[in-house]
Design a protein around this motif. Structure first.
Motif, PDB file in Angstrom:
ATOM      1  N   LEU A  31       0.906  -1.008  -0.042  1.00  0.00           N
ATOM      2  CA  LEU A  31      -0.099   0.038  -0.182  1.00  0.00           C
ATOM      3  C   LEU A  31       0.732   0.965   0.008  1.00  0.00           C
ATOM      4  O   LEU A  31       1.853   1.302   0.343  1.00  0.00           O
ATOM      5  N   ALA A  82      -1.800   5.181   2.671  1.00  0.00           N
ATOM      6  CA  ALA A  82      -2.917   4.389   3.100  1.00  0.00           C
ATOM      7  C   ALA A  82      -3.427   4.489   4.484  1.00  0.00           C
ATOM      8  O   ALA A  82      -2.792   4.616   5.594  1.00  0.00           O
ATOM      9  N   GLU A 118      -7.984   0.934   4.779  1.00  0.00           N
ATOM     10  CA  GLU A 118      -7.190   0.153   3.755  1.00  0.00           C
ATOM     11  C   GLU A 118      -6.359  -0.971   3.926  1.00  0.00           C
ATOM     12  O   GLU A 118      -6.194  -1.870   3.372  1.00  0.00           O
TER      13      GLU A 118
END
Length: 599
Positions: A543, A547, A551
């Motif tokens: 990510l 993020a 998430e």
């Protein structure tokens, strides 16, 4: 693993294994095992008279050429039955057998630095030419040696030799092995490219020699067979030497060197009659395949069995039979490693680790690459991406894996090559202050293998990546993390890292996986280390550094579902052995290892 004992002793001795043997007469007269490739002789005769053929190092080219020399040499006619009688060609001989004066040149016989190159080439060729005149003295004019010695330099002597044979009405079959050996050494040095151009262009000695071959083709050089590892030198010579035809990618010659799996099985079944085998043939094939197999040299042969590197197979079988059926401690022949090391400088013509366009970095991080395969290209064009991918293919570091939108898909063929490529990448990491100290890495992997203590290894990786990311922001990214993980696990002793990107399980477009990056299965190398206790399946997610926690939780949930699917795959179940399988979720947020947990 199955304990097997050999059957009752045979009345005859087992054939010797031709590991490292390149002389055809030794193979046939000293009772060596031979995988019959003589069926390709009629195909070669039906091809162009001037045959150009490229294969990677240690793939059986020299033995093939030695066999052809013996088949066509007029002096070997009395030995035909002993050399070929029980082989395919012995039952189907062509009219051309034993009808030529054979001239064999091995350009790896004179190497070293560029300084003194012409003198070494002249001396080597002079010795070969004089031996040729001695061998065929009764078929040549009486003054042949005198005429030869009056000529100065390799090119002039070849011209004189061709004229002498023409005068005597004797055809020459010229064989040149490793035609590009010395020029590859020149190209590998950053300070000699101008000198290389001088020799392959204009009035250079190397170019002049090939011009002499072309002139000789008008007189007595009736056939020519040239081998090497790349088309670079031939491209630079092309405008002066344009009579050869490149058969490297032609499907009828895909299996002319190397072994297919049927040939490997036959070899194993033969030797188990004489030696202690602790494994079935199927078990040995399963062990050898990921290390030595998966070469395809023609996109029209993708539906045919892939090829094994013959040297690697012979290395394995030789040491397996000599050690009472124990797997060699190293699956990698040291000679292969040495040969690949010679290519380091050429590989460094890649754009380098610090650039986003590094071809090798892209291959490792995405599992493959697409490119237009070039049959030839000049030395100054090596760094063009298509040319560079083509060069890696010719060196055997990539293999054809399919097609995509008019381009070929390439991937790393096997673990032996993967170790070489990852080694280059690891060296590049080190040069850019991104490395795990080797002794420390091996100790951490050892603790993973025997104690199940996996967390310190990945925490150490995280610390290295975070330190590096603080220095070079543009190297952040999912592909980068995946490639770094693969390279570090691959360089250890205990696991064979298997990525779905390598096996092609997931859909890829232009070498990039669709729907996320691949799981990595750390397959325990039980054949070599039977006491390993732990194996691993990794699901990597990446990510962006910004993020959110939500998430992050979603990525962890996705990783869990994918990990369970992969951990239950047939490949894992078949190779896990007695080890305990750990299912690890590793989610990166930027260069921070935000989730590291075991299901």
């Amino acid at each position: 693993m199955s304990q097997q004992t050999p059957p009752s002793p045979q009345t005859d001795k087992p054939k010797r294994l031709p590991y490292g043997i390149q002389n055809w007469e030794d193979v046939r007269l000293d009772n060596y095992y031979y995988v019959d490739k003589t069926r390709f002789i009629p195909e070669i005769e039906d091809a162009n008279l001037y045959f150009f053929f490229i294969r990677p190092r240690r793939f059986g080219k020299s033995l093939l050429m030695s066999m052809l020399c013996a088949y066509y040499d007029i002096r070997k006619a009395p030995l035909f039955d002993r050399l070929f009688g029980d082989l395919w060609i012995g039952q189907h001989p062509t009219e051309a057998h034993n009808t030529y004066l054979v001239l064999y040149l091995n350009f790896s016989s004179f190497s070293g630095t560029f300084e003194g190159y012409k003198e070494r080439m002249d001396n080597y060729c002079s010795g070969v030419f004089e031996q040729f005149v001695c061998d065929y003295a009764d078929l040549l004019p009486d003054n042949a040696m005198e005429v030869l010695r009056k000529a100065v330099g390799a090119a002039n002597q070849l011209t004189a030799l061709a004229r002498l044979c023409d005068k005597a009405g004797q055809p020459i079959y010229l064989f040149i092995d490793e035609y590009d050996h010395f020029t590859n050494i020149i190209l590998s040095s950053p300070d000699t490219e101008l000198a290389y151009k001088a020799e392959t262009h204009g009035t250079g000695a190397y170019r002049g020699f090939f011009n002499a071959i072309k002139a000789g083709a008008v007189t007595s050089i009736k056939r020519l067979f040239i081998t090497g590892v790349s088309p670079v030198t031939m491209d630079d010579l092309t405008s002066g030497f344009n009579i050869g035809t490149n058969y490297t990618r032609q499907p009828e010659f895909n299996a002319m060197v190397g072994f297919d799996e049927t040939e490997v099985r036959q070899m194993l079944d033969y030797y188990r009659q004489y030696y202690t085998f602790r494994h079935t043939t199927d078990e040995l094939i399963e062990l050898m395949r990921p290390w030595y197999d998966n070469y395809c040299f023609s996109d029209r042969c993708l539906d045919e069995p892939p090829m094994y590197n013959s040297d690697m197979v012979l290395y394995f079988v030789y040491f397996y039979t000599k050690d009472n059926g124990r797997i060699p401690e190293s699956m990698l022949d040291v000679n292969i490693r040495t040969d690949y090391n010679k290519l380091r400088m050429l590989i460094r013509k890649d754009r380098g680790f610090s650039h986003d366009a590094s071809v090798i970095q892209h291959i490792v991080e995405t599992g493959g690459i697409t490119a237009l395969l070039k049959d030839s290209f000049p030395s100054e064009g090596i760094t063009d991406p298509d040319n560079f991918v083509s060069l890696l293919y010719y060196f055997g570091m990539l293999t054809i894996a399919g097609t995509y939108r008019g381009r070929l898909k390439f991937r790393i063929p096997n673990q032996v090559v993967r170790e070489q490529i990852y080694g280059y990448l690891t060296a590049a990491y080190r040069e850019n202050d991104l490395s795990v100290e080797e002794q420390q890495r091996n100790l951490l992997l050892e603790n993973m293998a025997y104690d199940g203590d996996w967390r310190p290894f990945f925490e150490n990786m995280s610390a290295v990546l975070k330190r590096f990311a603080a220095q070079r922001d543009r190297q952040k990214g999912e592909a980068f993390v995946h490639g770094f993980t693969l390279s570090q696990t691959c360089m250890g002793r205990f696991y064979l890292p298997v990525s779905e990107l390598d096996t092609g399980v997931r859909t890829t477009i232009d070498g990039v996986a669709v729907g996320g990056y691949a799981d990595i299965y750390l397959q325990p190398m039980l054949g070599i280390y039977p006491d390993i206790e732990h194996s691993y399946v990794l699901e990597l997610k990446y990510l962006h550094a910004s993020a959110t926690d939500t998430e992050l939780a979603q990525a962890r949930e996705q990783a869990t579902a994918q990990l369970l699917r992969y951990a239950e795959s047939v490949a894992v179940e078949r190779t896990i052995g007695h080890t305990r399988l750990h299912r690890l979720i590793l989610v990166w947020r930027g260069m921070d290892l935000a989730v590291a947990e075991e299901l």
